[in-house]
Design an enzyme around this catalytic site. Structure first.
Site, PDB file in Angstrom:
ATOM      1  N   GLY A  46      48.098 -98.629 -16.427  1.00  0.00           N
ATOM      2  CA  GLY A  46      49.219 -98.121 -16.847  1.00  0.00           C
ATOM      3  C   GLY A  46      50.071 -97.348 -15.878  1.00  0.00           C
ATOM      4  O   GLY A  46      49.711 -97.005 -14.784  1.00  0.00           O
ATOM      5  N   GLN A  51      56.527 -92.197 -12.389  1.00  0.00           N
ATOM      6  CA  GLN A  51      55.752 -92.574 -11.262  1.00  0.00           C
ATOM      7  C   GLN A  51      56.050 -93.462 -10.192  1.00  0.00           C
ATOM      8  O   GLN A  51      55.547 -93.598  -9.043  1.00  0.00           O
ATOM      9  CB  GLN A  51      54.455 -93.051 -11.860  1.00  0.00           C
ATOM     10  CG  GLN A  51      53.608 -91.981 -12.792  1.00  0.00           C
ATOM     11  CD  GLN A  51      52.157 -92.773 -13.077  1.00  0.00           C
ATOM     12  OE1 GLN A  51      52.404 -93.549 -14.061  1.00  0.00           O
ATOM     13  NE2 GLN A  51      51.117 -92.316 -12.506  1.00  0.00           N
ATOM     14  N   CYS A  92      44.523 -90.724 -12.590  1.00  0.00           N
ATOM     15  CA  CYS A  92      46.037 -90.874 -12.768  1.00  0.00           C
ATOM     16  C   CYS A  92      46.403 -91.228 -11.184  1.00  0.00           C
ATOM     17  O   CYS A  92      45.821 -90.766 -10.478  1.00  0.00           O
ATOM     18  CB  CYS A  92      46.569 -89.489 -12.960  1.00  0.00           C
ATOM     19  SG  CYS A  92      48.239 -89.705 -13.071  1.00  0.00           S
ATOM     20  N   LEU A  93      47.121 -92.311 -11.157  1.00  0.00           N
ATOM     21  CA  LEU A  93      47.772 -92.820  -9.853  1.00  0.00           C
ATOM     22  C   LEU A  93      48.490 -91.580  -9.211  1.00  0.00           C
ATOM     23  O   LEU A  93      48.537 -91.765  -8.022  1.00  0.00           O
ATOM     24  CB  LEU A  93      48.526 -93.905 -10.124  1.00  0.00           C
ATOM     25  CG  LEU A  93      47.805 -95.217 -10.673  1.00  0.00           C
ATOM     26  CD1 LEU A  93      48.986 -96.391 -10.781  1.00  0.00           C
ATOM     27  CD2 LEU A  93      46.650 -95.612  -9.661  1.00  0.00           C
ATOM     28  N   HIS A 134      48.246 -91.498 -22.439  1.00  0.00           N
ATOM     29  CA  HIS A 134      48.384 -90.959 -21.086  1.00  0.00           C
ATOM     30  C   HIS A 134      49.691 -91.397 -20.444  1.00  0.00           C
ATOM     31  O   HIS A 134      50.245 -90.419 -19.799  1.00  0.00           O
ATOM     32  CB  HIS A 134      47.203 -91.625 -19.964  1.00  0.00           C
ATOM     33  CG  HIS A 134      47.518 -91.325 -18.832  1.00  0.00           C
ATOM     34  ND1 HIS A 134      46.209 -90.701 -18.270  1.00  0.00           N
ATOM     35  CD2 HIS A 134      48.173 -91.535 -17.672  1.00  0.00           C
ATOM     36  CE1 HIS A 134      46.465 -90.532 -16.852  1.00  0.00           C
ATOM     37  NE2 HIS A 134      47.725 -90.998 -16.655  1.00  0.00           N
ATOM     38  N   GLU A 135      50.336 -92.602 -20.779  1.00  0.00           N
ATOM     39  CA  GLU A 135      51.773 -92.993 -20.231  1.00  0.00           C
ATOM     40  C   GLU A 135      52.708 -92.109 -20.994  1.00  0.00           C
ATOM     41  O   GLU A 135      53.688 -91.624 -20.169  1.00  0.00           O
ATOM     42  CB  GLU A 135      51.882 -94.323 -20.566  1.00  0.00           C
ATOM     43  CG  GLU A 135      50.843 -95.205 -19.517  1.00  0.00           C
ATOM     44  CD  GLU A 135      50.596 -94.982 -18.085  1.00  0.00           C
ATOM     45  OE1 GLU A 135      51.549 -94.183 -17.844  1.00  0.00           O
ATOM     46  OE2 GLU A 135      49.357 -95.100 -17.753  1.00  0.00           O
ATOM     47  N   HIS A 138      53.073 -88.912 -19.610  1.00  0.00           N
ATOM     48  CA  HIS A 138      54.019 -88.978 -18.424  1.00  0.00           C
ATOM     49  C   HIS A 138      55.454 -88.979 -18.720  1.00  0.00           C
ATOM     50  O   HIS A 138      56.256 -88.217 -17.950  1.00  0.00           O
ATOM     51  CB  HIS A 138      53.785 -90.215 -17.604  1.00  0.00           C
ATOM     52  CG  HIS A 138      52.673 -90.127 -16.711  1.00  0.00           C
ATOM     53  ND1 HIS A 138      52.564 -89.351 -15.459  1.00  0.00           N
ATOM     54  CD2 HIS A 138      51.496 -90.756 -16.514  1.00  0.00           C
ATOM     55  CE1 HIS A 138      51.597 -89.585 -14.874  1.00  0.00           C
ATOM     56  NE2 HIS A 138      50.767 -90.371 -15.274  1.00  0.00           N
TER      57      HIS A 138
HETATM   58 ZN    ZN Z   1      48.927 -91.042 -14.979  1.00  0.00          ZN
END
Ligand code: ZN
Length: 166
Positions: A46, A51, A92-93, A134-135, A138
């Protein structure tokens, strides 16, 4: 086009996002395409617009491995959460290398819009539930660093990612 992934402590990751207007602008359509390329390249599941440095209320869900075709989550709102929680390891990226246990509602119902602006409702109690939560975090400036229980990997990297909100 592959976009660079923003990492903590970048400020944009801590900001709220603005709703996406319909019909979608060329800019947003392009962004959705680029986010798909970028999440594939980063081997994520995701990716939220902040991000990639954009403050839109928009995320891309990429769970093809779980048999779910990639789709954008536009202006998502969590409508219902189960009382039952599940604790699952997340990464997480935006803070690569750190993984830890995160407790979230096991089951959620999310309302969002599709590419045409039509309302969609998604209810899930598996990976999709997890990734959507999670998204959506963000999209409101919340990251797993705020919610981590036991850190399972990469504890030594944490100081690099810490910011004021954490
Ligand atoms: Zn993340």
């Amino acid at each position: 086009m592959i976009l660079p992934i923003t990492k903590l402590p970048a400020e944009i990751l801590r900001k709220d996002t603005k709703n996406v207007d319909f019909p979608l602008s060329k800019e947003v359509k392009r962004l959705i395409k680029d986010m798909l390329d970028s999440v594939k390249k980063a081997e994520g599941i995701g990716l939220a617009a902040p991000q990639v440095g954009r403050n839109f209320n928009l995320a891309l869900i990429y769970l093809e491995e779980a048999g779910i075709p990639a789709f954008p989550l536009i202006n998502p709102v969590i409508k219902h959460t189960s009382k039952e929680l599940a604790e699952i390891e997340e990464g997480c990226l935006s803070m690569p290398g750190v993984f830890g246990m995160v407790k979230r509602p096991a089951k959620v119902t999310v309302e969002a819009q599709d590419l045409k602006g039509k309302k969609i409702t998604l209810t899930d109690d598996g990976w999709l539930a997890r990734v959507m939560q999670h998204e959506i975090d963000h999209l409101h400036g919340t990251l797993i660093i705020d919610k981590l229980g036991k850190i399972t990997r990469g504890k030594e990297l944490l100081p690099k990612y810490e910011d004021n909100k954490a």
